[in-house]
Design a protein around this motif. Structure first.
Motif, PDB file in Angstrom:
ATOM      1  N   THR A   1       0.829  -1.201   0.000  1.00 41.21           N
ATOM      2  CA  THR A   1       0.000   0.000   0.000  1.00 41.21           C
ATOM      3  C   THR A   1       0.863   1.250   0.000  1.00 41.21           C
ATOM      4  N   ALA A   2       0.624   2.125  -0.987  1.00 41.53           N
ATOM      5  CA  ALA A   2       1.434   3.335  -1.139  1.00 41.53           C
ATOM      6  C   ALA A   2       0.899   4.152  -2.308  1.00 41.53           C
ATOM      7  N   VAL A   3       1.413   5.350  -2.442  1.00 39.86           N
ATOM      8  CA  VAL A   3       1.239   6.106  -3.676  1.00 39.86           C
ATOM      9  C   VAL A   3       2.392   5.703  -4.596  1.00 39.86           C
ATOM     10  N   TYR A   4       2.049   5.304  -5.796  1.00 36.90           N
ATOM     11  CA  TYR A   4       3.043   4.851  -6.762  1.00 36.90           C
ATOM     12  C   TYR A   4       3.292   5.956  -7.789  1.00 36.90           C
ATOM     13  N   TYR A   5       4.566   6.240  -7.999  1.00 37.28           N
ATOM     14  CA  TYR A   5       4.981   7.298  -8.908  1.00 37.28           C
ATOM     15  C   TYR A   5       5.780   6.724 -10.070  1.00 37.28           C
ATOM     16  N   CYS A   6       5.478   7.217 -11.244  1.00 34.57           N
ATOM     17  CA  CYS A   6       6.268   6.922 -12.430  1.00 34.57           C
ATOM     18  C   CYS A   6       7.364   7.987 -12.549  1.00 34.57           C
ATOM     19  N   ALA A   7       8.526   7.586 -13.012  1.00 36.12           N
ATOM     20  CA  ALA A   7       9.636   8.521 -13.160  1.00 36.12           C
ATOM     21  C   ALA A   7      10.387   8.246 -14.451  1.00 36.12           C
TER      22      ALA A   7
ATOM     23  N   THR B  53      -0.312   7.610  -8.204  1.00 34.78           N
ATOM     24  CA  THR B  53      -1.593   6.913  -8.166  1.00 34.78           C
ATOM     25  C   THR B  53      -1.617   6.038  -6.913  1.00 34.78           C
ATOM     26  N   GLN B  54      -2.745   6.055  -6.202  1.00 36.68           N
ATOM     27  CA  GLN B  54      -2.845   5.347  -4.938  1.00 36.68           C
ATOM     28  C   GLN B  54      -3.139   3.871  -5.159  1.00 36.68           C
ATOM     29  N   VAL B  55      -2.387   3.035  -4.469  1.00 29.19           N
ATOM     30  CA  VAL B  55      -2.649   1.594  -4.434  1.00 29.19           C
ATOM     31  C   VAL B  55      -2.893   1.214  -2.974  1.00 29.19           C
ATOM     32  N   THR B  56      -4.024   0.606  -2.711  1.00 30.61           N
ATOM     33  CA  THR B  56      -4.359   0.168  -1.359  1.00 30.61           C
ATOM     34  C   THR B  56      -4.664  -1.320  -1.377  1.00 30.61           C
TER      35      THR B  56
END
Length: 120
Positions: free
Chosen positions: A90-96, A114-117
């Motif tokens: 669970t976290a906010v996932y960031y593309c880079a 984008t939030q993943v829970t």
């Protein structure tokens, strides 16, 4: 410089799967190294996975064997397939993205996240 927009996050039960997508603008997408990072509440942002311009991949030990990063240069999109999800994912996932490397240095370009829970 590319701009990045993530999608595909959501709520899933433990053991389930999600696929994150990151769409990029710009005509030089294929020249960028790409990666996914995540940040859980109260924790620092951490590396998850990376894919180079030549499609070599690397993963954090915590996701190795469960997550797969891929890229489609024709669609200017990078993906993160996440299987066997755990509550600790669970976290906010960031593309880079970065024209040198998203591992060797702090990436130059980031998406909004984008939030993943993952529920237990």
């Amino acid at each position: 410089q590319v701009q990045l927009v993530e999608s595909g996050g959501g709520l899933v039960q433990a053991g389930g799967s999600l696929r994150l997508s990151c769409a990029a603008s710009g005509r030089t997408f294929s020249s960028y190294g790409l990666g996914w990072f995540r940040q859980a509440p109260g924790k620092e942002r951490e590396f998850v996975a990376a894919i180079s311009r030549t499609s070599s991949t690397g993963y954090a030990d915590s996701v190795k064997g469960r997550f797969t990063i891929s890229r489609d240069n024709a669609k200017n999109t990078v993906y993160l397939q996440m299987n066997s999800l755990k509550p600790e994912d669970t976290a906010v996932y960031y593309c880079a993205a970065d024209q040198i490397s998203v591992i060797a240095r702090f990436p130059s370009t980031w998406g909004q996240g984008t939030q993943v829970t993952v529920s237990s």
